[in-house]
Design a protein around this motif. Structure first.
Motif, PDB file in Angstrom:
ATOM      1  N   UNK A   1       0.849  -1.192   0.000  1.00 30.51           N
ATOM      2  CA  UNK A   1       0.000   0.000   0.000  1.00 30.51           C
ATOM      3  C   UNK A   1       0.881   1.238   0.000  1.00 30.51           C
ATOM      4  N   UNK A   2       0.722   2.069  -1.013  1.00 28.60           N
ATOM      5  CA  UNK A   2       1.570   3.251  -1.181  1.00 28.60           C
ATOM      6  C   UNK A   2       0.802   4.507  -0.767  1.00 28.60           C
ATOM      7  N   UNK A   3       1.460   5.379  -0.004  1.00 26.14           N
ATOM      8  CA  UNK A   3       0.868   6.645   0.399  1.00 26.14           C
ATOM      9  C   UNK A   3       1.229   7.736  -0.605  1.00 26.14           C
ATOM     10  N   UNK A   4       0.274   8.629  -0.847  1.00 26.37           N
ATOM     11  CA  UNK A   4       0.553   9.794  -1.675  1.00 26.37           C
ATOM     12  C   UNK A   4       1.419  10.782  -0.895  1.00 26.37           C
ATOM     13  N   UNK A   5       1.972  11.775  -1.587  1.00 23.66           N
ATOM     14  CA  UNK A   5       2.770  12.801  -0.912  1.00 23.66           C
ATOM     15  C   UNK A   5       1.931  13.522   0.142  1.00 23.66           C
TER      16      UNK A   5
END
Length: 244
Positions: A1-5
């Protein structure tokens, strides 16, 4: 799961916590939490859980915003008087954190719908203001194997407990008290709802992330007038009709 900036900056103070970090924040993002009652306890709890980044929040309440609510139910504004509480709260929560999905149910929890509503969520935070609703929620949580975080208050005192398996909430309250008090009748200091709602939200965060020791099987009792708190253990009732 990747977080946005945006999410990395938004959750920066969580991400540097050794007990939480990236894995804990990812767990929050995956979590689905149902809040029963968008009132005194549910209102501040919902704000903090949305701010924390819980991925999906469910709100269930059949009431509308009233003027007397605004003394303590901080998710609402004067302009929202007369609107559905769950819809008004959803608007506020999305404004606070657009990364959180909000599911609303403008209805009361009953013996008939409790199981269906609770089954779709990972954890239930119960901020209902009557014992019958609490018992229905508890029974459905036990049947579904879902952790229950319960918050209640009145006058200057409040309590928060976590129930998972045995003991359950009905071990603590075997029957509805015949002289049960309501906030409408005996009153409640507004800031107390922030204390108890925030404590309940904290227990949800701990359960999701595995940080620290949750209040499982214990009850935290807070006395606002004395400024004191104590924790007691809840005994499992072998004769409990729900978990015994």
């Amino acid at each position: 799961m990747i977080f946005s900036e945006d999410e990395v900056e938004r959750y920066a103070r969580h991400l540097v916590l050794s007990e939480m970090g990236g894995p804990g924040q990812q767990a929050l993002k995956r979590a689905r939490v149902l809040i029963v009652g968008a009132g005194g306890v549910g209102s501040p709890a919902a704000l903090y859980l949305a701010a924390a980044g819980v991925g999906t929040l469910g709100l269930i309440d059949d009431d509308v915003v009233g003027l007397s609510n605004l003394q303590r139910q901080i998710a609402f504004s004067t302009a929202q008087i007369g609107r559905s509480k769950v819809e008004a709260a959803a608007e506020r929560l999305v404004g606070l954190n657009p990364h959180v999905a909000i599911e609303t149910f403008a209805e009361r929890i009953t013996a008939e719908n409790a199981a269906a509503r609770i089954e779709a969520f990972d954890i239930v935070l119960d901020g209902a203001d009557d014992f019958q609703t609490r018992l229905w929620v508890n029974a459905a949580c036990v049947a579904a194997g879902k952790p229950l975080v319960s918050g209640a208050l009145g006058r200057w005192n409040g309590q928060v407990g976590v129930f998972e398996g045995q003991p359950c909430y009905q071990c603590l309250v075997p029957e509805i008290p015949p002289d049960a008090e309501t906030c409408a009748r005996v009153g409640v200091v507004g800031a107390l709802t922030g204390v108890i709602g925030s404590m309940a939200a904290l227990e949800v965060v701990k359960l999701i992330t595995g940080a620290g020791e949750a209040l499982t099987g214990r009850l935290l009792l807070y006395d606002g007038l004395a400024g004191s708190a104590r924790t007691v253990r809840v005994a499992a009732d072998p004769e409990c009709p729900v978990c015994g």
